[in-house]
Design a protein around this motif. Sequence first.
Motif, PDB file in Angstrom:
ATOM      1  N   ASP A 170      22.221   3.152  11.028  1.00 36.17           N
ATOM      2  CA  ASP A 170      21.873   3.797   9.765  1.00 36.17           C
ATOM      3  C   ASP A 170      20.637   3.236   9.072  1.00 36.17           C
ATOM      4  O   ASP A 170      19.972   3.954   8.325  1.00 36.17           O
ATOM      5  CB  ASP A 170      23.059   3.731   8.807  1.00 36.17           C
ATOM      6  CG  ASP A 170      24.277   4.479   9.334  1.00 36.17           C
ATOM      7  OD1 ASP A 170      24.076   5.503  10.015  1.00 36.17           O
ATOM      8  OD2 ASP A 170      25.409   4.031   9.086  1.00 36.17           O
ATOM      9  N   MET A 171      20.316   1.982   9.275  1.00 33.13           N
ATOM     10  CA  MET A 171      19.138   1.417   8.624  1.00 33.13           C
ATOM     11  C   MET A 171      17.856   1.930   9.265  1.00 33.13           C
ATOM     12  O   MET A 171      17.811   2.183  10.469  1.00 33.13           O
ATOM     13  CB  MET A 171      19.168  -0.124   8.687  1.00 33.13           C
ATOM     14  CG  MET A 171      20.150  -0.756   7.725  1.00 33.13           C
ATOM     15  SD  MET A 171      20.212  -2.572   7.841  1.00 33.13           S
ATOM     16  CE  MET A 171      18.571  -3.019   7.245  1.00 33.13           C
ATOM     17  N   ALA A 172      16.834   2.105   8.438  1.00 32.29           N
ATOM     18  CA  ALA A 172      15.535   2.538   8.942  1.00 32.29           C
ATOM     19  C   ALA A 172      14.849   1.387   9.679  1.00 32.29           C
ATOM     20  O   ALA A 172      14.969   0.224   9.283  1.00 32.29           O
ATOM     21  CB  ALA A 172      14.650   3.015   7.794  1.00 32.29           C
ATOM     22  N   ILE A 173      14.159   1.715  10.749  1.00 34.65           N
ATOM     23  CA  ILE A 173      13.274   0.764  11.416  1.00 34.65           C
ATOM     24  C   ILE A 173      11.890   1.393  11.420  1.00 34.65           C
ATOM     25  O   ILE A 173      11.643   2.381  12.114  1.00 34.65           O
ATOM     26  CB  ILE A 173      13.728   0.429  12.836  1.00 34.65           C
ATOM     27  CG1 ILE A 173      15.094  -0.249  12.811  1.00 34.65           C
ATOM     28  CG2 ILE A 173      12.703  -0.472  13.520  1.00 34.65           C
ATOM     29  CD1 ILE A 173      15.631  -0.618  14.194  1.00 34.65           C
ATOM     30  N   VAL A 174      11.020   0.843  10.593  1.00 29.25           N
ATOM     31  CA  VAL A 174       9.675   1.392  10.402  1.00 29.25           C
ATOM     32  C   VAL A 174       8.694   0.530  11.174  1.00 29.25           C
ATOM     33  O   VAL A 174       8.653  -0.691  10.993  1.00 29.25           O
ATOM     34  CB  VAL A 174       9.309   1.428   8.908  1.00 29.25           C
ATOM     35  CG1 VAL A 174       7.918   1.994   8.707  1.00 29.25           C
ATOM     36  CG2 VAL A 174      10.341   2.247   8.133  1.00 29.25           C
ATOM     37  N   THR A 175       7.925   1.156  12.052  1.00 24.33           N
ATOM     38  CA  THR A 175       7.047   0.382  12.910  1.00 24.33           C
ATOM     39  C   THR A 175       5.588   0.792  12.746  1.00 24.33           C
ATOM     40  O   THR A 175       5.202   1.917  13.043  1.00 24.33           O
ATOM     41  CB  THR A 175       7.447   0.521  14.387  1.00 24.33           C
ATOM     42  OG1 THR A 175       7.577   1.900  14.725  1.00 24.33           O
ATOM     43  CG2 THR A 175       8.749  -0.148  14.659  1.00 24.33           C
ATOM     44  N   PRO A 176       4.758  -0.134  12.272  1.00 24.74           N
ATOM     45  CA  PRO A 176       3.307   0.056  12.312  1.00 24.74           C
ATOM     46  C   PRO A 176       2.800  -0.345  13.692  1.00 24.74           C
ATOM     47  O   PRO A 176       3.593  -0.607  14.605  1.00 24.74           O
ATOM     48  CB  PRO A 176       2.801  -0.908  11.232  1.00 24.74           C
ATOM     49  CG  PRO A 176       3.826  -1.990  11.208  1.00 24.74           C
ATOM     50  CD  PRO A 176       5.154  -1.354  11.585  1.00 24.74           C
ATOM     51  N   GLY A 177       1.485  -0.384  13.851  1.00 23.26           N
ATOM     52  CA  GLY A 177       0.929  -0.753  15.146  1.00 23.26           C
ATOM     53  C   GLY A 177       1.176   0.308  16.199  1.00 23.26           C
ATOM     54  O   GLY A 177       1.265   0.013  17.391  1.00 23.26           O
ATOM     55  N   ILE A 178       1.308   1.572  15.766  1.00 23.70           N
ATOM     56  CA  ILE A 178       1.513   2.675  16.710  1.00 23.70           C
ATOM     57  C   ILE A 178       0.159   3.184  17.162  1.00 23.70           C
ATOM     58  O   ILE A 178      -0.714   3.507  16.351  1.00 23.70           O
ATOM     59  CB  ILE A 178       2.330   3.811  16.073  1.00 23.70           C
ATOM     60  CG1 ILE A 178       3.716   3.304  15.641  1.00 23.70           C
ATOM     61  CG2 ILE A 178       2.453   4.999  17.021  1.00 23.70           C
ATOM     62  CD1 ILE A 178       4.579   2.785  16.774  1.00 23.70           C
ATOM     63  N   ARG A 179      -0.032   3.244  18.458  1.00 24.29           N
ATOM     64  CA  ARG A 179      -1.300   3.695  19.021  1.00 24.29           C
ATOM     65  C   ARG A 179      -1.036   4.688  20.144  1.00 24.29           C
ATOM     66  O   ARG A 179      -0.407   4.333  21.153  1.00 24.29           O
ATOM     67  CB  ARG A 179      -2.101   2.509  19.579  1.00 24.29           C
ATOM     68  CG  ARG A 179      -2.567   1.503  18.522  1.00 24.29           C
ATOM     69  CD  ARG A 179      -3.673   2.106  17.672  1.00 24.29           C
ATOM     70  NE  ARG A 179      -4.228   1.143  16.726  1.00 24.29           N
ATOM     71  CZ  ARG A 179      -3.793   0.932  15.502  1.00 24.29           C
ATOM     72  NH1 ARG A 179      -2.745   1.621  15.061  1.00 24.29           N
ATOM     73  NH2 ARG A 179      -4.367   0.066  14.706  1.00 24.29           N
ATOM     74  N   PRO A 180      -1.495   5.941  20.007  1.00 20.82           N
ATOM     75  CA  PRO A 180      -1.400   6.881  21.123  1.00 20.82           C
ATOM     76  C   PRO A 180      -2.099   6.306  22.354  1.00 20.82           C
ATOM     77  O   PRO A 180      -3.014   5.488  22.233  1.00 20.82           O
ATOM     78  CB  PRO A 180      -2.128   8.127  20.611  1.00 20.82           C
ATOM     79  CG  PRO A 180      -2.080   8.000  19.123  1.00 20.82           C
ATOM     80  CD  PRO A 180      -2.145   6.531  18.836  1.00 20.82           C
TER      81      PRO A 180
END
Length: 232
Positions: A170-180
């Motif tokens: 249920d908790m959100a996991i927000v991830t930066p550093g996303i690169r196509p």
Amino acid sequence: MTATARDRLIVGLDIPTIGEAETIVKTLGDDVLFYKIGYQLVFAGGLEFARDLAKDGKKVFLDMKLLDIDNTVAKGVENIVKMGMSMLTLHAYPKAMRAAVEAARGSDLCLLGVTVLTSMDEQDVIDAGYEYDPHTLVLRRAEQARAAGMGGIVCSAEESSAVRKIVGPDMAIVTPGIRPAGSDRGDQKRVMTPADALAAGSSHLVVARPIVKAADPRAAARAILAEMTGAL
């Protein structure tokens, strides 16, 4: 209701002026629902802009990484709730998290604990004086965030799978550093593609430069949304 790719993509407005931010939001139109506003834009009038976005029906992730004495954190969170923000970051220190959770109680604000910045590798963590390697430190802070009643975690997609096992579904996991695939890593050291990040357990993906610096931001956003949709 199942969250769609549009609910999960957060475009980082990591740009220097409100005018440029307004242009990006207008260009992306209805394709993008969620925006992140951090230090760079905050100190150029971004707080008023964040309020305006919220009033226009957009979701806003205010990336302030709060950390202070309990009372100061709590009072700040109380006012951020009044702004209509959807997400807010604070550093995942137990006392600060508990104060923030109490201040946000009863609201829709999702509080996110920042574990280890995605620009940091093991040597960076050692240089900062921590006794843990990045992975161990992320997991320890995830446990503390869950115990404090936080709404989610910010971590690298590389840690999403392990964090998901700790925080549950249920908790959100927000991830930066996303690169196509094929895009420049910039100053990020721990990165992952959108599809791989979702498969690893991330719930929300923060994408900035690959969209806001693209020759055609809307086409870039649509390509990422399509990749995310295929992975959901």
